[in-house]
Write a protein that holds these residues in place. Structure first.
Motif: not given
Length: 199
Positions: A136-137, A178-181, A193-196
């Protein structure tokens, strides 16, 4: 392979590597042969096409990147593994100027000497992407072919002198896309929200 034959091949590869680094993959094969102090026929006997020569130059790096993908599958979180491998892959593809153009063409050309190596590399990246998607990431509307195309695009940017200063920033933009929040809780219990962020 006899020791003298291996020595000759290693010498050709060393000279070719220097020439391609300096002038790009479009450097004349005749010029490479001249630098190596052999005839063009000798060079072509060992490496009949430009792609075959490049594949020989890059073969060790192909293997290392494939092995690293396997190691990251067990040593890092899915999102960190994907971004780490993607960064290394982009950096490596700019080692020889212009190589990215041949690699992009080779992925769909089964007759290219680079085809098998590019397919193996794409498969390694696809495994990391699929793992991140399952966790899920990573977004699920892209596949390994899309990611390979993004590697090609980012490497092309790094290959252009006028754009190279923007390469790291644009890599971060693409990696974040590419990565999901994900969602985390702060000390007050609010959800935000936290993003990579790549390191």
């Amino acid at each position: 392979m006899r020791a003298d034959a291996k020595k000759n091949r290693d010498h050709l590869l060393a000279v070719a590597g220097t020439a391609i680094t300096e002038q790009g993959v479009d450097v004349s094969l005749r010029d490479i042969a001249r630098r190596a102090d052999v005839g063009l026929a000798t060079l072509l006997r060992h490496y009949p096409t430009r792609e075959a020569l490049l594949d020989a130059l890059l073969h060790t790096s192909f293997d290392e990147l494939t092995a690293k993908a396997g190691a990251l599958e067990t040593s890092s979180s899915p999102d960190d593994a994907l971004v780490s491998w993607l960064r290394d892959c982009v950096a490596w593809t700019t080692e020889y100027r212009g190589a990215i153009v041949l690699m992009a063409a080779a992925i769909d050309d089964t007759e290219s000497a680079l085809h098998a190596s590019c397919v193996t590399l794409r498969a390694a990246g696809t495994r990391l992407l699929t793992r991140a998607q399952s966790a899920g990431t990573a977004r699920t509307d892209i596949d390994g072919a899309d990611m390979f195309a993004l590697v090609m695009a980012l490497a092309w940017i790094g290959d252009q002198r006028s754009l190279a200063p923007r390469a790291d920033h644009l890599f971060d933009v693409v990696a974040s896309a590419i990565l999901t929040s994900t969602v985390s809780s702060d000390a007050e219990g609010e959800r935000r929200p936290r993003t990579h962020r790549s390191t």
